[in-house]
Scaffold this motif. Sequence first.
Motif, PDB file in Angstrom:
ATOM      1  N   TYR A  92      -1.342   4.008   3.474  1.00 10.99           N
ATOM      2  CA  TYR A  92      -0.148   3.179   3.296  1.00 10.99           C
ATOM      3  C   TYR A  92       0.415   2.750   4.649  1.00 10.99           C
ATOM      4  CZ  TYR A  92       4.458   1.594   1.856  1.00 10.99           C
ATOM      5  OH  TYR A  92       5.590   0.837   1.665  1.00 10.99           O
ATOM      6  N   ALA A  93       0.474   3.678   5.585  1.00 12.08           N
ATOM      7  CA  ALA A  93       0.977   3.368   6.927  1.00 12.08           C
ATOM      8  C   ALA A  93       0.123   2.275   7.573  1.00 12.08           C
ATOM      9  CB  ALA A  93       1.007   4.624   7.795  1.00 12.08           C
ATOM     10  N   LYS A  94      -1.187   2.422   7.479  1.00 10.83           N
ATOM     11  CA  LYS A  94      -2.082   1.414   8.083  1.00 10.83           C
ATOM     12  C   LYS A  94      -1.896   0.048   7.434  1.00 10.83           C
ATOM     13  CE  LYS A  94      -5.651   4.557   9.703  1.00 10.83           C
ATOM     14  NZ  LYS A  94      -7.009   5.062   9.537  1.00 10.83           N
ATOM     15  N   GLU A  95      -1.837   0.037   6.098  1.00  5.50           N
ATOM     16  CA  GLU A  95      -1.686  -1.229   5.367  1.00  5.50           C
ATOM     17  C   GLU A  95      -0.381  -1.936   5.722  1.00  5.50           C
ATOM     18  OE1 GLU A  95      -1.979  -0.250   1.225  1.00  5.50           O
ATOM     19  OE2 GLU A  95      -4.018   0.524   1.454  1.00  5.50           O
ATOM     20  N   ASN A  96       0.620  -1.172   6.114  1.00  5.42           N
ATOM     21  CA  ASN A  96       1.939  -1.732   6.393  1.00  5.42           C
ATOM     22  C   ASN A  96       2.285  -1.734   7.883  1.00  5.42           C
ATOM     23  OD1 ASN A  96       3.338  -2.297   3.644  1.00  5.42           O
ATOM     24  ND2 ASN A  96       2.182  -0.408   3.379  1.00  5.42           N
ATOM     25  N   ASN A  97       1.235  -1.633   8.712  1.00  6.51           N
ATOM     26  CA  ASN A  97       1.387  -1.699  10.168  1.00  6.51           C
ATOM     27  C   ASN A  97       2.413  -0.711  10.718  1.00  6.51           C
ATOM     28  OD1 ASN A  97      -0.538  -3.822  10.472  1.00  6.51           O
ATOM     29  ND2 ASN A  97       1.018  -5.212   9.656  1.00  6.51           N
ATOM     30  N   MET A  98       2.397   0.489  10.183  1.00  2.00           N
ATOM     31  CA  MET A  98       3.264   1.560  10.671  1.00  2.00           C
ATOM     32  C   MET A  98       2.425   2.474  11.540  1.00  2.00           C
ATOM     33  SD  MET A  98       5.168   2.591   7.174  1.00  2.00           S
ATOM     34  CE  MET A  98       6.447   1.612   6.469  1.00  2.00           C
ATOM     35  N   GLU A  99       2.894   2.735  12.745  1.00  2.00           N
ATOM     36  CA  GLU A  99       2.147   3.583  13.669  1.00  2.00           C
ATOM     37  C   GLU A  99       2.556   5.039  13.474  1.00  2.00           C
ATOM     38  OE1 GLU A  99       0.900   3.668  18.381  1.00  2.00           O
ATOM     39  OE2 GLU A  99       2.462   2.302  17.703  1.00  2.00           O
ATOM     40  N   THR A 100       1.565   5.899  13.237  1.00  2.00           N
ATOM     41  CA  THR A 100       1.866   7.314  13.038  1.00  2.00           C
ATOM     42  C   THR A 100       1.811   8.055  14.371  1.00  2.00           C
ATOM     43  OG1 THR A 100      -0.369   8.174  12.689  1.00  2.00           O
ATOM     44  CG2 THR A 100       0.733   7.182  10.777  1.00  2.00           C
TER      45      THR A 100
END
Length: 130
Positions: A92-100
């Motif tokens: 989900y983070a990758k799909e929504n351009n969220m950097e972990t």
Amino acid sequence: EVRRATTVEEKKDNLREAFLIALSQHGSDTSKRMLFIEYSLDDPDLISYCVAVTPNSQGENIFTLEEEKALSVFYHGDYEALPAVRDELIAYAKENNMETKGICRHVYLEGPPQHRDPSKFITQVLVLLK
């Protein structure tokens, strides 16, 4: 305390031991989330076992955690499925351009002390964000 564990049983044993040590040395702070683990996504078998202890506790393994941004889900079910839940949060983070930050936490809200049926366990799974 940081330890390597590859099975759910090893992780449960390590967390139980960390809890008993923390309780005997510092007491516990029941106003906080009591038990959680934290690990790097690069090495998920190297785990920090964490217990909320009484305020003003001091010692080599006592840390105060800062507030963090995270993707989070409350999962109801057996611990065996937690890696898949974590992977869904990462996707989900990758799909929504969220950097972990490359760190995951499992906060154990209800488990074996409260329920014999693993389908009733409640775990908050968090992937920390930058």
